[in-house]
Motif scaffolding. Structure first.
Motif, short mmCIF file in Angstrom:
data_model
loop_
_atom_site.label_atom_id
_atom_site.label_comp_id
_atom_site.label_asym_id
_atom_site.label_seq_id
_atom_site.Cartn_x
_atom_site.Cartn_y
_atom_site.Cartn_z
N LEU A 68 0.86 -1.18 0.00
CA LEU A 68 0.00 0.00 0.00
C LEU A 68 0.89 1.23 0.00
O LEU A 68 1.73 1.38 0.89
CB LEU A 68 -0.90 0.02 1.24
N GLU A 69 0.72 2.10 -0.99
CA GLU A 69 1.41 3.39 -0.98
C GLU A 69 0.45 4.45 -0.43
O GLU A 69 -0.62 4.65 -0.98
CB GLU A 69 1.87 3.80 -2.39
N ILE A 70 0.85 5.09 0.66
CA ILE A 70 0.03 6.14 1.27
C ILE A 70 0.51 7.49 0.77
O ILE A 70 1.69 7.82 0.87
CB ILE A 70 0.13 6.08 2.81
N GLY A 71 -0.41 8.27 0.21
CA GLY A 71 -0.04 9.58 -0.31
C GLY A 71 0.66 9.47 -1.65
O GLY A 71 1.77 9.97 -1.82
N SER A 72 0.02 8.83 -2.61
CA SER A 72 0.66 8.59 -3.91
C SER A 72 0.86 9.86 -4.73
O SER A 72 1.62 9.84 -5.70
CB SER A 72 -0.15 7.58 -4.72
N GLY A 73 0.19 10.94 -4.37
CA GLY A 73 0.45 12.24 -5.01
C GLY A 73 0.13 12.25 -6.49
O GLY A 73 -1.01 12.05 -6.90
N THR A 74 1.16 12.44 -7.31
CA THR A 74 0.95 12.49 -8.76
C THR A 74 0.68 11.12 -9.35
O THR A 74 0.06 11.02 -10.41
CB THR A 74 2.18 13.08 -9.47
N GLY A 75 1.18 10.06 -8.71
CA GLY A 75 1.08 8.72 -9.27
C GLY A 75 2.34 8.27 -9.96
O GLY A 75 2.45 7.10 -10.38
N GLN A 76 3.33 9.14 -10.09
CA GLN A 76 4.58 8.80 -10.78
C GLN A 76 5.33 7.67 -10.10
O GLN A 76 5.83 6.75 -10.76
CB GLN A 76 5.48 10.02 -10.88
N HIS A 77 5.45 7.75 -8.77
CA HIS A 77 6.16 6.70 -8.05
C HIS A 77 5.47 5.36 -8.23
O HIS A 77 6.14 4.33 -8.41
CB HIS A 77 6.22 7.03 -6.56
N ALA A 78 4.15 5.35 -8.16
CA ALA A 78 3.41 4.08 -8.28
C ALA A 78 3.74 3.38 -9.59
O ALA A 78 4.03 2.17 -9.61
CB ALA A 78 1.92 4.34 -8.16
N VAL A 79 3.71 4.13 -10.68
CA VAL A 79 3.99 3.54 -12.00
C VAL A 79 5.44 3.07 -12.09
O VAL A 79 5.72 1.96 -12.56
CB VAL A 79 3.66 4.56 -13.10
N PHE A 80 6.36 3.89 -11.63
CA PHE A 80 7.78 3.55 -11.75
C PHE A 80 8.13 2.34 -10.91
O PHE A 80 8.79 1.40 -11.39
CB PHE A 80 8.63 4.76 -11.33
N PHE A 81 7.69 2.32 -9.66
CA PHE A 81 8.05 1.22 -8.78
C PHE A 81 7.33 -0.07 -9.17
O PHE A 81 7.91 -1.15 -9.09
CB PHE A 81 7.75 1.58 -7.32
N ALA A 82 6.09 0.02 -9.58
CA ALA A 82 5.35 -1.18 -9.99
C ALA A 82 5.97 -1.80 -11.24
O ALA A 82 6.05 -3.03 -11.35
CB ALA A 82 3.88 -0.85 -10.23
N ALA A 83 6.42 -0.96 -12.16
CA ALA A 83 7.06 -1.48 -13.37
C ALA A 83 8.40 -2.13 -13.05
O ALA A 83 8.77 -3.16 -13.64
CB ALA A 83 7.26 -0.35 -14.38
N ALA A 84 9.13 -1.56 -12.09
CA ALA A 84 10.46 -2.08 -11.75
C ALA A 84 10.40 -3.32 -10.86
O ALA A 84 11.37 -4.08 -10.80
CB ALA A 84 11.27 -0.98 -11.06
N MET A 85 9.28 -3.50 -10.15
CA MET A 85 9.15 -4.63 -9.22
C MET A 85 7.85 -5.38 -9.52
O MET A 85 6.87 -5.29 -8.78
CB MET A 85 9.17 -4.12 -7.77
N PRO A 86 7.83 -6.13 -10.61
CA PRO A 86 6.59 -6.76 -11.06
C PRO A 86 6.04 -7.82 -10.11
O PRO A 86 4.89 -8.23 -10.25
CB PRO A 86 6.96 -7.36 -12.42
N TRP A 87 6.85 -8.29 -9.15
CA TRP A 87 6.34 -9.27 -8.17
C TRP A 87 5.43 -8.63 -7.13
O TRP A 87 4.76 -9.33 -6.38
CB TRP A 87 7.50 -9.99 -7.48
N LEU A 88 5.39 -7.30 -7.09
CA LEU A 88 4.57 -6.59 -6.12
C LEU A 88 3.24 -6.16 -6.74
O LEU A 88 3.20 -5.70 -7.88
CB LEU A 88 5.29 -5.32 -5.64
N GLN A 89 2.18 -6.30 -5.98
CA GLN A 89 0.91 -5.64 -6.29
C GLN A 89 0.99 -4.27 -5.62
O GLN A 89 1.07 -4.19 -4.39
CB GLN A 89 -0.27 -6.45 -5.76
N TRP A 90 0.99 -3.20 -6.41
CA TRP A 90 1.23 -1.86 -5.88
C TRP A 90 -0.09 -1.09 -5.81
O TRP A 90 -0.65 -0.69 -6.81
CB TRP A 90 2.23 -1.10 -6.75
#
Length: 199
Positions: free
Chosen positions: A32-54
């Motif tokens: 769970l990402e709290i305070g995702s803001g723009t959403g940029q981190h969510a996309v970048f980290f989810a793409a880099a760590m595909p084993w995670l449900q972000w």
């Protein structure tokens, strides 16, 4: 599709943060990402760590921008963002990790307290992990002149906000059943704090 919001800071800090997340979220599955803001981190980290449900989340006014980033990326491991205000009722979630970047100094202290109380209820199993990124004071002192100036800017904008003392934040984590695992120096006078349940 609404225009995607953009934060230059997200572009600058994402690679150093990713190095920390890769290590400490290596065995995690649901974040769970709290305070995702723009959403940029969510996309970048989810793409880099595909084993995670972000699971991105934020207050209602930020959700359209986050959706724009998620919809554009079309990643299989980023469900629709959730509305989450730390001071309101939290949605029922089954996660084994929580991440939050640049949030503790934006919200009031009551929000910081509510965040750790809520996270403590979510991360109850041994190995569950919380990672928080941002600036912190140590022993009541600023770690740099730039952080001192940033804190003054924050308080001028909202007197309830401000750079938090590491010791006070760690005490909240401990009260929530989380033990500090790592305190990692990051670029631009920031830190990544890693706590683990049952550690």
């Amino acid at each position: 599709m609404p225009e995607k919001p953009h934060s230059p800071a997200c572009e600058r800090n994402r690679e150093p943060i990713l190095a920390v997340l890769r290590e400490h979220f290596a065995t995690r599955r649901q974040v769970l990402e709290i305070g995702s803001g723009t959403g940029q981190h969510a996309v970048f980290f989810a793409a880099a760590m595909p084993w995670l449900q972000w699971q991105a989340s934020d207050r209602a006014e930020y959700l359209p921008g986050i959706r724009a980033w998620l919809d554009d990326a079309r990643l299989p491991n980023t469900p629709a963002p959730l509305e989450l205000d730390v001071l309101a009722a939290w949605p029922a979630l089954d996660v084994d990790a929580v991440f939050s970047a640049n949030t503790l100094h934006i919200m009031g202290w009551d929000g910081v307290q509510a965040l750790f109380e809520g996270v403590g209820k979510l991360l109850a199993d041994s190995g569950d992990t919380l990672i928080v990124y941002g600036p912190f004071n140590y022993g009541g002192a600023y770690t740099s002149d730039s952080n001192r100036q940033f804190d003054a800017w924050l308080k001028a904008r909202d007197p309830r906000s401000g750079i938090r003392d590491f010791e006070a934040v760690d005490a909240l984590a401990e009260a929530a059943g989380l033990r500090l695992l790592a305190d990692i120096e990051m670029p631009a006078n920031n830190r990544c704090l890693v706590w683990r349940a049952g550690a």
